[in-house]
Design an enzyme around this catalytic site. Structure first.
Site, PDB file in Angstrom:
ATOM      1  N   THR A   1       0.773   4.590   2.067  1.00  0.00           N
ATOM      2  CA  THR A   1       0.132   5.235   3.227  1.00  0.00           C
ATOM      3  C   THR A   1      -0.252   6.672   2.885  1.00  0.00           C
ATOM      4  O   THR A   1       0.560   7.407   2.316  1.00  0.00           O
ATOM      5  CB  THR A   1       1.091   5.250   4.439  1.00  0.00           C
TER       6      THR A   1
ATOM      7  N   HIS B   1       0.824  -1.204   0.000  1.00  0.00           N
ATOM      8  CA  HIS B   1       0.000   0.000   0.000  1.00  0.00           C
ATOM      9  C   HIS B   1       0.857   1.252   0.000  1.00  0.00           C
ATOM     10  O   HIS B   1       2.052   1.197   0.309  1.00  0.00           O
ATOM     11  CB  HIS B   1      -0.868   0.013   1.267  1.00  0.00           C
TER      12      HIS B   1
ATOM     13  N   HIS C   1       4.863   6.790  -1.100  1.00  0.00           N
ATOM     14  CA  HIS C   1       5.621   5.608  -1.529  1.00  0.00           C
ATOM     15  C   HIS C   1       4.908   4.326  -1.131  1.00  0.00           C
ATOM     16  O   HIS C   1       3.992   4.356  -0.295  1.00  0.00           O
ATOM     17  CB  HIS C   1       7.003   5.606  -0.855  1.00  0.00           C
TER      18      HIS C   1
ATOM     19  N   THR D   1       6.116   0.795   0.605  1.00  0.00           N
ATOM     20  CA  THR D   1       7.229   0.042   1.184  1.00  0.00           C
ATOM     21  C   THR D   1       7.206  -1.366   0.589  1.00  0.00           C
ATOM     22  O   THR D   1       6.204  -2.071   0.707  1.00  0.00           O
ATOM     23  CB  THR D   1       7.107  -0.027   2.722  1.00  0.00           C
TER      24      THR D   1
HETATM   25  P1  A2P Z   1       5.221   3.166   5.318  1.00  0.00           P
HETATM   26  O1  A2P Z   1       4.093   4.058   4.919  1.00  0.00           O
HETATM   27  O2  A2P Z   1       6.546   3.730   5.053  1.00  0.00           O
HETATM   28  O3  A2P Z   1       5.114   1.792   4.717  1.00  0.00           O
HETATM   29  P2  A2P Z   1       3.696  -0.177  11.222  1.00  0.00           P
HETATM   30  O4  A2P Z   1       3.488  -1.543  10.653  1.00  0.00           O
HETATM   31  O5  A2P Z   1       5.123   0.156  11.476  1.00  0.00           O
HETATM   32  O6  A2P Z   1       2.798   0.108  12.363  1.00  0.00           O
HETATM   33  O7  A2P Z   1       3.251   0.811  10.076  1.00  0.00           O
HETATM   34  C1  A2P Z   1       2.051   0.674   9.395  1.00  0.00           C
HETATM   35  C2  A2P Z   1       2.070   1.583   8.187  1.00  0.00           C
HETATM   36  O8  A2P Z   1       2.064   2.948   8.590  1.00  0.00           O
HETATM   37  C3  A2P Z   1       3.293   1.416   7.327  1.00  0.00           C
HETATM   38  O9  A2P Z   1       2.870   1.506   5.997  1.00  0.00           O
HETATM   39  C4  A2P Z   1       4.207   2.525   7.754  1.00  0.00           C
HETATM   40  O10 A2P Z   1       5.186   3.006   6.912  1.00  0.00           O
HETATM   41  C5  A2P Z   1       3.229   3.607   8.152  1.00  0.00           C
HETATM   42  N1  A2P Z   1       3.798   4.395   9.253  1.00  0.00           N
HETATM   43  C6  A2P Z   1       4.207   3.933  10.460  1.00  0.00           C
HETATM   44  N2  A2P Z   1       4.606   4.940  11.250  1.00  0.00           N
HETATM   45  C7  A2P Z   1       4.461   6.083  10.530  1.00  0.00           C
HETATM   46  C8  A2P Z   1       4.702   7.463  10.785  1.00  0.00           C
HETATM   47  N3  A2P Z   1       5.184   7.898  11.946  1.00  0.00           N
HETATM   48  N4  A2P Z   1       4.442   8.345   9.799  1.00  0.00           N
HETATM   49  C9  A2P Z   1       3.970   7.934   8.619  1.00  0.00           C
HETATM   50  N5  A2P Z   1       3.713   6.656   8.309  1.00  0.00           N
HETATM   51  C10 A2P Z   1       3.948   5.734   9.247  1.00  0.00           C
END
Ligand code: A2P
Length: 223
Positions: A71, A69, A155, A157
């Protein structure tokens, strides 16, 4: 606020449809396998392995978790700043559960993360939260982020190395974009997929010759 807000998800975002997920995973893994064979990459292999002459098995090196996905807003079940306000936006409610196409214009590889840069459309930018590029960014990066267009952090991940949080991908992307703006590219290699740039300290950026599009649905995720 630090309070949990009932009904708020971990995050909102654009989720790749299952068949698209497979296609993108295959295409991007093919790129990693090619990267691994390039002399330019081999020269800097120690930035990934800690040793020269050692190969990286990217399939092992980058771990993936959860659905692919992009975010939009990280809500942390309401603990993140502006989470409630975001969820209540008209544009968020109107877009919820709707199909949308995202456009991947570049790939990044660092010792920490593997990711796909998403170029948001004008409509998609409306779903990008205020201050979304800066959340959790280190102090040293804030000025550079302010100089980049809103949504630069968008982006997907694709994988993280052991012990690295997914949120690192967006920060690695912003750092690379800031370095590019300063003209800090060292090596450039022409590949079939596009132009590969090296930005030091194991940071690689592939600008795709042709964008890769993927069908998604704008939705939310909770564990
Ligand atoms: P990303 O968008 O880079 O993939 P997690 O599994 O660590 O709880 O994160 C769930 C999702 O939310 C992931 O897609 C992650 O990163 C995003 N995410 C986690 N922490 C943050 C943050 N502080 N700011 C923005 N996106 C975040």
């Amino acid at each position: 606020s630090e309070q949990k807000e009932p009904g708020l998800p971990l995050f909102f975002g654009w989720f790749l449809l299952p068949e698209e997920e497979e296609r993108i995973k295959c295409a991007t893994m093919d790129f990693l396998k090619t990267l691994d064979t390039l002399d330019a990459f081999k020269q800097h292999i120690s930035e990934f392995t800690g040793e020269a002459e050692k190969e990286v098995d990217f399939e092992q090196y980058f771990q993936t978790t959860g659905p692919l996905h992009c975010t939009a807003k990280f809500c942390d079940y309401g603990k993140a700043e502006g989470a409630k306000e975001y969820a209540e936006l008209e544009v968020v409610k109107d877009s919820f559960d709707k199909s949308d196409e995202i456009s991947v214009t570049a790939l990044i590889v660092t010792p920490r993360t593997f990711g796909a840069r998403v170029a948001l459309t004008e409509t998609q930018i409306k779903l990008w939260p205020e201050g979304g590029d800066k959340t959790g960014a280190p102090e040293a990066l804030l000025a550079s982020i302010e100089a980049l267009p809103a949504g630069s952090r968008a982006h997907v991940t694709l994988g993280c190395s052991a012990g690295v949080e997914a949120a690192q991908t967006g920060l690695d992307l912003l750092e690379i974009l800031a370095l590019q703006k300063e003209g800090k590219e060292c090596t450039q290699v022409e590949m079939e997929l596009g132009t590969l740039s090296y930005l030091g300290e194991g940071r690689w950026f592939l600008a795709l010759r042709e964008a890769i599009t993927a069908d998604t649905k704008f939705s939310s995720f909770s564990e």
